[in-house]
Design an enzyme around this catalytic site. Structure first.
Site, PDB file in Angstrom:
ATOM      1  N   GLU A  88      -7.560  -2.224   1.691  1.00 38.70           N
ATOM      2  CA  GLU A  88      -7.896  -0.980   0.989  1.00 38.70           C
ATOM      3  C   GLU A  88      -9.351  -0.915   0.538  1.00 38.70           C
ATOM      4  OE1 GLU A  88      -5.115   0.098  -2.103  1.00 38.70           O
ATOM      5  OE2 GLU A  88      -6.309   1.813  -2.749  1.00 38.70           O
TER       6      GLU A  88
ATOM      7  N   SER B 234      -0.960   2.296   5.588  1.00 37.18           N
ATOM      8  CA  SER B 234      -1.761   1.328   4.811  1.00 37.18           C
ATOM      9  C   SER B 234      -1.355  -0.099   5.145  1.00 37.18           C
ATOM     10  CB  SER B 234      -1.675   1.584   3.314  1.00 37.18           C
ATOM     11  OG  SER B 234      -0.390   1.333   2.844  1.00 37.18           O
ATOM     12  N   LEU B 235      -0.055  -0.356   5.284  1.00 39.17           N
ATOM     13  CA  LEU B 235       0.370  -1.708   5.658  1.00 39.17           C
ATOM     14  C   LEU B 235      -0.143  -2.035   7.059  1.00 39.17           C
ATOM     15  CD1 LEU B 235       4.040  -1.931   4.301  1.00 39.17           C
ATOM     16  CD2 LEU B 235       2.022  -3.114   3.450  1.00 39.17           C
TER      17      LEU B 235
ATOM     18  N   GLY C  64      -5.926  -9.895   3.189  1.00 39.22           N
ATOM     19  CA  GLY C  64      -6.579 -11.189   3.000  1.00 39.22           C
ATOM     20  C   GLY C  64      -5.768 -12.317   3.618  1.00 39.22           C
TER      21      GLY C  64
ATOM     22  N   ARG D 219       0.463  13.878   2.016  1.00 35.93           N
ATOM     23  CA  ARG D 219       0.491  13.669   0.566  1.00 35.93           C
ATOM     24  C   ARG D 219      -0.473  14.585  -0.187  1.00 35.93           C
ATOM     25  NH1 ARG D 219       0.961   7.018   0.548  1.00 35.93           N
ATOM     26  NH2 ARG D 219       3.121   7.007   1.261  1.00 35.93           N
TER      27      ARG D 219
ATOM     28  N   GLY E  22      -3.884 -10.407  -1.078  1.00 30.02           N
ATOM     29  CA  GLY E  22      -2.876  -9.449  -0.619  1.00 30.02           C
ATOM     30  C   GLY E  22      -2.706  -9.548   0.893  1.00 30.02           C
TER      31      GLY E  22
ATOM     32  N   SER F 245       9.082   6.130  -3.811  1.00 31.83           N
ATOM     33  CA  SER F 245       8.634   5.970  -2.427  1.00 31.83           C
ATOM     34  C   SER F 245       8.837   7.223  -1.582  1.00 31.83           C
ATOM     35  CB  SER F 245       9.396   4.802  -1.787  1.00 31.83           C
ATOM     36  OG  SER F 245       9.175   4.798  -0.401  1.00 31.83           O
TER      37      SER F 245
ATOM     38  N   GLY G 177      -9.332 -12.376  -1.989  1.00 28.82           N
ATOM     39  CA  GLY G 177      -8.203 -11.467  -2.151  1.00 28.82           C
ATOM     40  C   GLY G 177      -6.976 -12.008  -1.456  1.00 28.82           C
TER      41      GLY G 177
END
Lengths: 547, 232
Positions: free
Chosen positions: A366, A381-382, A13, A282, A10, A247, A8
């Protein structure tokens, strides 16, 4: 020298590969496409962290508490503590390697508000934070490529893990150039394959993230966790080709949600939840919007009061997207929005050190389920992508060298024979047709609001697709990967429905109309295991993973 | 509407044109058109013959990843942000980028881009930016770096460039922009980068600037060149 495979390209990775190389571990970075194509480049809003000079009252402990609370206390405290404590170092590291953060006139990083957070602590690069981080990390990877410590393999797809006796020895990969499956041996295998978007067809994310790796590893005995928790992003815009993400930065900058009744704007989130209503988590915002949309009204997001100049400065990418695909000038008009599938809190079950139940097999980003519990906060998440990559690398670095070779040439030969047999079938059956049917059934039966009847209907559809899947003939009009990946993707979808059916309560992103309340009996992670074809679900009451 | 696509079964087979009659609306993108053709049990061409699905690369479908770079009505562009309403004429032609080897249909191998960046040690390594005392100037510099770091490595700038042939010697606009990014963020690499810039860009670029017209990220290549020229 120790060797690792990272699957991966991203952010998680790339980060893991760089940290491994820094520690003297040789890395094979396997990803069919360059990192510029990864879903990470789509992460817009920012990365959370409590740095020096935080907003008055904010602290790392507060970030930890917000993250745990946002996830309905399903994520492990120790894991989340590590994540939040490391945030400052991670953001400093990103700056150091060349990530172009948005700064004020003094040169200090600027922060914005994000959903579910008590204070402003989301640092950002315009509205393309993920892209800027990828650009910086790609260069860092290149630094080690030149030194021969990282080897990138393009046009190479994950096929399966080399596992014997609960231990991993590398991976089988399908090489599109040679049209063959090849065994790559390594001391460690790190999965960084992203979320299972293809279960729902087109999501806000990348079409390349399909969940195959998680499904395949599940078939090989790796446990999965919290699959039922699927994040619907509250604000997405309908366009001719997909629903595109608007966003959370827009609401972070003051954007207000409303619908119109009798010619009057009703700012429903503020009416229900008070002045910070637009920045609820969310899961909450998505459910409220869903209710209004189902009653036949349209919901809008207004940021026009910010003025053209500030919009261009703070969220230019959002403005461009709305204009390009819908002709909407957000400095004058409101944006019509509705929720859409965005992120998977569930995935491969990992311990604190990011290792799965199979020794030497790790998962990051993820595809690993650990920090977000029942709902993820925007901006985390980042942070988790970076942090998980670092944790896995650190663990691998600390491991004693286990020089042990196991021969998998039989497995390799068998896999090649499997593909050949698949290709030799003459009649054509469109794999894409099943993929589209899968997306339809998951969208219809595992939406924002769920119930037993619908999920059972979904399950019976899945059982049917799985029953014909093995008898499908080769579809030569799509790639070999698309052909061989179908069964594992369907299996993952089935496991997801089973977990959602098992959780007879409502918590975070999992809302059951037949069990609308939270229930302490389910205050644990869901673990699903594949015991020789039998799917076994349990609540992780022993906290065998990170809880 | 008639859609004509230059297809190719395998890397070593001959390309051929195939036509499709597609119901389109003006708000569709070319990515939407390709999806529309492929979203059928049977794919039928304009002669009524059953044919295979069109292979093309896509990831984000919203102009952020550069996967779907191709040539549409003769102009290199991203399929996911090329709208039918902006195209002229009664038919649309689509072909793969021609400066890269075709793998199949509209999918090309752009690995050479990365090979070339590797040859020139295109990485920052250590962050030692060029000092800028004036806040306004510093702000402008960061803005420029932000724009350049948005590069998708999609290859459109190379496809349209009259000087770029196959990447053996001239590396094109995306390379020039990265030269600026690295040298502005680590001044200790300036000499090394300038040498690479001159060798693989500066001495060959004929300044047609068509690269700037097709760049989906609107990267100010001219400004990057001006900065690089000032450096040496």
């Amino acid at each position: 020298m120790r060797e690792a495979i990272v699957t991966g390209g991203g952010i998680s990775g790339l980060c893991c590969a760089v940290k491994l190389a820094e520690a003297g571990v040789r890395v094979k970075l396997i990803a069919p496409y360059p990192s510029e194509r990864s879903q990470s480049v789509m992460a817009a809003g920012g990365i959370n962290g409590v740095l020096s000079k935080p907003e008055q009252g904010d602290s790392v402990n507060c970030h930890i508490e917000d993250t745990l609370k946002g996830g309905n206390y399903l994520a492990g405290k120790e894991a989340v503590t590590g994540l939040c404590q490391q945030a400052e170092e991670i953001i400093k590291y990103l700056e150091k390697i060349g990530t172009v953060f948005t700064v004020d006139s003094e040169g200090s990083l600027v922060k914005r508000a994000f959903g579910g957070q008590s204070y402003k602590r989301t640092y950002f690069c315009g509205a393309s934070t993920g892209k800027q981080i990828v650009s910086a990390l790609v260069m860092e990877v290149r630094r080690f490529e030149v030194k021969g410590m990282i080897e990138r393999h393009f046009w190479t797809f994950f096929h399966s893990a080399l596992i014997r006796g609960e231990k991993c020895y590398g991976a089988l990969v399908y090489n599109e150039r040679t049209d063959k499956v090849e065994a790559i041996y390594a001391d460690f295998l790190v999965m960084a394959t992203g979320g299972q978007n293809s279960l729902f067809g087109k999501t806000t994310g990348s079409a390349l993230c399909d969940g195959y790796a998680a499904g395949q590893l599940f078939l090989q005995g790796v446990e999965l966790k919290n699959l039922e928790f699927i994040q619907y992003h509250p604000t997405t815009l309908e366009t001719c080709q997909k629903r595109m993400l608007i966003s959370e930065a827009v609401r972070g900058e003051g954007g207000r949600l409303f619908y119109v009744e009798n010619g009057k704007r009703i700012y429903f989130m503020e009416e229900i939840y008070g002045p910070k209503g637009n920045l609820m988590t969310r899961d909450v915002v998505s459910r409220e919007i869903d209710k209004i949309v189902k009653s036949g009204k349209e919901v809008f997001l207004d940021i026009s009061f910010m003025g053209e100049k500030e919009i261009r400065h703070r969220i230019p990418e959002v403005s461009d997207l709305c204009m390009k695909y819908r002709g909407i000038d957000i400095s004058r008009e409101s944006i019509p929005v509705a929720p859409s599938v965005h992120f998977f809190m569930g995935g491969l079950a990992v311990h604190l050190n990011h290792e799965t139940n199979i020794r030497n097999l790790f998962a990051v980003g993820e595809c690993a389920s650990i920090y977000h519990g029942a709902n993820r906060l925007g901006g985390n998440s980042l942070l988790a992508a970076m942090y998980s990559g670092m944790v896995a690398a650190k663990e691998i670095e600390s491991r004693d060298f286990e020089q042990e070779t196991v021969d998998f040439s039989d497995t390799e030969a068998k896999a090649n024979l499997g593909l050949k047999k698949m290709k030799d079938t003459k009649s054509q059956f469109p794999v894409m047709y099943i993929r589209d049917m899968l997306a339809d059934t998951m969208g219809q039966n595992l939406g924002i609001v769920r119930n037993e009847e619908a999920m059972k209907k979904g399950l019976s559809d899945l059982d049917y697709y799985l029953s014909i899947c093995d008898r499908l003939s080769f579809d030569s009009s799509v790639s070999m990967y698309t052909n061989y990946s179908l069964k594992a993707i369907l299996t993952l979808a089935k496991a997801t429905l089973l977990c959602a059916l098992y959780r007879n309560e409502s918590r975070g992103a999992h809302f059951r109309s037949d069990f609308p309340d939270i229930d302490d009996a389910f205050a644990f992670a869901t673990i699903i295991a594949n015991d020789e074809g039998q799917f076994k679900i349990r609540m992780d009451k022993e906290h065998s993973y990170e809880n | 509407m008639k859609i004509k696509i230059l297809r190719q079964t395998l890397p070593n087979t001959e390309p051929y044109w195939e036509g499709f009659d597609v119901d389109v609306n003006k708000d569709m993108t070319i990515a939407g058109v390709l999806d529309h053709i492929n979203y059928n049990d049977d794919i039928i061409d304009d002669t009524g013959k059953k044919t295979s699905r069109i292979r093309w690369e896509c990831s984000c479908l919203q102009g952020m990843c550069g996967s779907c770079a191709m040539v549409i009505n003769g102009i290199p562009a991203l399929a996911c942000e090329t709208m039918i309403r902006d195209l002229k004429g009664k038919e649309i032609t689509i072909r793969p980028l021609q400066k890269f080897p075709v793998i199949y249909d509209l999918v090309v191998d752009r690995s050479i881009i990365y090979e070339n960046l590797k040859k020139i040690n295109m990485f920052i390594g250590e962050y030692i930016p060029v000092e800028n005392k004036k806040p306004k100037k510093r702000e402008k510099e960061l803005e420029h770096q932000y724009e350049v770091a948005k590069c998708l490595k999609c290859g459109l700038c190379l496809e349209v460039c009259p000087n770029y042939v196959n990447g053996n010697n001239f590396f094109g606009a995306l390379f020039a922009n990265d030269c600026y990014l690295v040298s502005s963020r680590n001044q200790s690499k300036l000499t090394e980068i300038i040498q690479g810039y001159e060798e693989h860009f500066g001495k060959t670029c004929s300044k047609a600037f068509s690269c700037m017209d097709v760049c989906p990220m609107h990267i100010p290549t001219l400004a990057s060149m001006a900065k690089m020229n000032r450096y040496y």
